[in-house]
Write an enzyme that holds these catalytic residues in place. Structure first.
Site, PDB file in Angstrom:
ATOM      1  N   CYS A  10       0.833  -1.437   0.114  1.00 25.95           N
ATOM      2  CA  CYS A  10       0.215  -0.035   0.103  1.00 25.95           C
ATOM      3  C   CYS A  10       0.796   0.808   0.260  1.00 25.95           C
ATOM      4  CB  CYS A  10      -1.149  -0.275   1.568  1.00 25.95           C
ATOM      5  SG  CYS A  10      -0.758   0.219   2.781  1.00 25.95           S
ATOM      6  N   ASN A  13       1.899   1.294   4.677  1.00 26.17           N
ATOM      7  CA  ASN A  13       2.596   0.300   5.151  1.00 26.17           C
ATOM      8  C   ASN A  13       1.930   0.153   6.650  1.00 26.17           C
ATOM      9  OD1 ASN A  13       5.467  -1.808   5.572  1.00 26.17           O
ATOM     10  ND2 ASN A  13       3.557  -1.917   5.452  1.00 26.17           N
ATOM     11  N   CYS A  15      -1.468   1.063   7.287  1.00 22.89           N
ATOM     12  CA  CYS A  15      -3.353   0.919   7.372  1.00 22.89           C
ATOM     13  C   CYS A  15      -3.434  -0.966   6.556  1.00 22.89           C
ATOM     14  CB  CYS A  15      -3.594   2.068   6.857  1.00 22.89           C
ATOM     15  SG  CYS A  15      -3.455   3.174   8.229  1.00 22.89           S
ATOM     16  N   ARG A  16      -3.756  -0.581   5.067  1.00 20.92           N
ATOM     17  CA  ARG A  16      -4.272  -1.669   4.617  1.00 20.92           C
ATOM     18  C   ARG A  16      -2.778  -2.753   4.676  1.00 20.92           C
ATOM     19  NH1 ARG A  16      -5.255   2.311  -0.802  1.00 20.92           N
ATOM     20  NH2 ARG A  16      -3.172   3.590   0.440  1.00 20.92           N
ATOM     21  N   SER A  17      -1.573  -2.713   3.897  1.00 23.59           N
ATOM     22  CA  SER A  17      -1.101  -4.128   3.214  1.00 23.59           C
ATOM     23  C   SER A  17      -0.305  -4.737   5.342  1.00 23.59           C
ATOM     24  CB  SER A  17       0.266  -3.722   3.043  1.00 23.59           C
ATOM     25  OG  SER A  17       0.735  -2.604   3.324  1.00 23.59           O
ATOM     26  N   ASP A 132      -7.822   3.844   0.676  1.00 19.28           N
ATOM     27  CA  ASP A 132      -7.072   4.646   1.355  1.00 19.28           C
ATOM     28  C   ASP A 132      -7.693   4.918   2.835  1.00 19.28           C
ATOM     29  OD1 ASP A 132      -5.569   5.758   2.936  1.00 19.28           O
ATOM     30  OD2 ASP A 132      -4.426   7.306   1.498  1.00 19.28           O
TER      31      ASP A 132
HETATM   32  P1  4NP Z   1      -1.829   3.062   3.787  1.00 23.10           P
HETATM   33  O1  4NP Z   1      -2.642   4.184   4.699  1.00 23.10           O
HETATM   34  O2  4NP Z   1      -0.581   3.230   2.448  1.00 23.10           O
HETATM   35  O3  4NP Z   1      -2.814   1.412   3.891  1.00 23.10           O
HETATM   36  O4  4NP Z   1      -0.555   2.549   4.894  1.00 23.10           O
HETATM   37  C1  4NP Z   1      -2.363   5.545   4.648  1.00 23.10           C
HETATM   38  C2  4NP Z   1      -0.998   5.852   5.440  1.00 23.10           C
HETATM   39  C3  4NP Z   1       0.037   6.905   5.737  1.00 23.10           C
HETATM   40  C4  4NP Z   1      -1.066   7.825   4.682  1.00 23.10           C
HETATM   41  C5  4NP Z   1      -1.094   7.668   3.205  1.00 23.10           C
HETATM   42  C6  4NP Z   1      -2.049   6.611   3.895  1.00 23.10           C
HETATM   43  N1  4NP Z   1       0.039   9.334   4.745  1.00 23.10           N
HETATM   44  O5  4NP Z   1      -0.259   9.761   3.671  1.00 23.10           O
HETATM   45  O6  4NP Z   1       0.853   9.417   5.419  1.00 23.10           O
END
Ligand code: 4NP
Length: 165
Positions: A10, A13, A15-17, A132
């Site tokens: 993702c 790294n 939340c989703r992955s 996201d």
């Molecule tokens: P992820 O979510 O890609 O599912 O881990 C996010 C975590 C942080 C950010 C964006 C998406 N960020 O912009 O910091």
């Protein structure tokens, strides 16, 4: 013994992955394939290297019995294309980032997680992305878990049928 290695990808790294990683570990365990499927996760961005998963992702996962607390953020590198058989992205933005990083001849390893939702699960038919949840509310994290549980079930079935025979 045949094995297959999968890295969920993702943006951050956190939340989703990591959620997909924890769901896949449990399903692989339940399918008695824990020693055949090697599982990891990474982000295409560099903001959260070394950080634990987002508290909201940890909380939502914990309600379903998944522990994310030991995981730490890392950034995907070109070397991961040699380490993994599949790089499974959460959305098209991350597919595009993986394509930019991908060494020649390795593009077939890049997939979208939602491609693996079983045909019978019409909740997610035609849904191509795990959205996201970072800038949204708690329901976004529940949705991520629902999608990861459905798609990882399909991914296990696909790996069992195609790779681990
Ligand atoms: P992820 O979510 O890609 O599912 O881990 C996010 C975590 C942080 C950010 C964006 C998406 N960020 O912009 O910091």
């Amino acid at each position: 013994m045949k094995t297959v290695s999968v890295c969920f990808v993702c943006l951050g790294n956190i939340c989703r992955s990591p959620t997909a990683e924890a769901v896949m570990r449990r399903l692989a365990d339940e399918a008695k394939l824990a020693d055949r499927i090697l599982i990891d996760s990474a982000g295409t961005g560099d903001w959260h290297i070394g950080a634990p998963p987002d508290e909201r992702a940890q909380y939502a996962a914990r309600q379903r019995g998944y522990a994310l607390d030991a995981l730490r953020g890392r950034q995907i590198t070109a070397a991961d294309f040699a380490r993994f058989d599949l790089l499974v992205a959460m959305d098209e933005r991350n597919v595009a980032a993986l394509h930019r990083l991908c060494p020649p001849g390795q593009r077939d390893k890049i997939r979208l997680l939602m491609e693996f939702v079983p045909d019978a699960d019409d909740r997610w038919t035609g849904t191509r992305e795990v959205a996201d949840p970072y800038f949204g509310g708690a329901d976004g994290f529940e949705l991520v878990l629902d999608q990861c549980e459905a798609a990882c079930r399909g991914l296990i079935a696909a790996l069992r049928a195609q790779v681990l025979k």
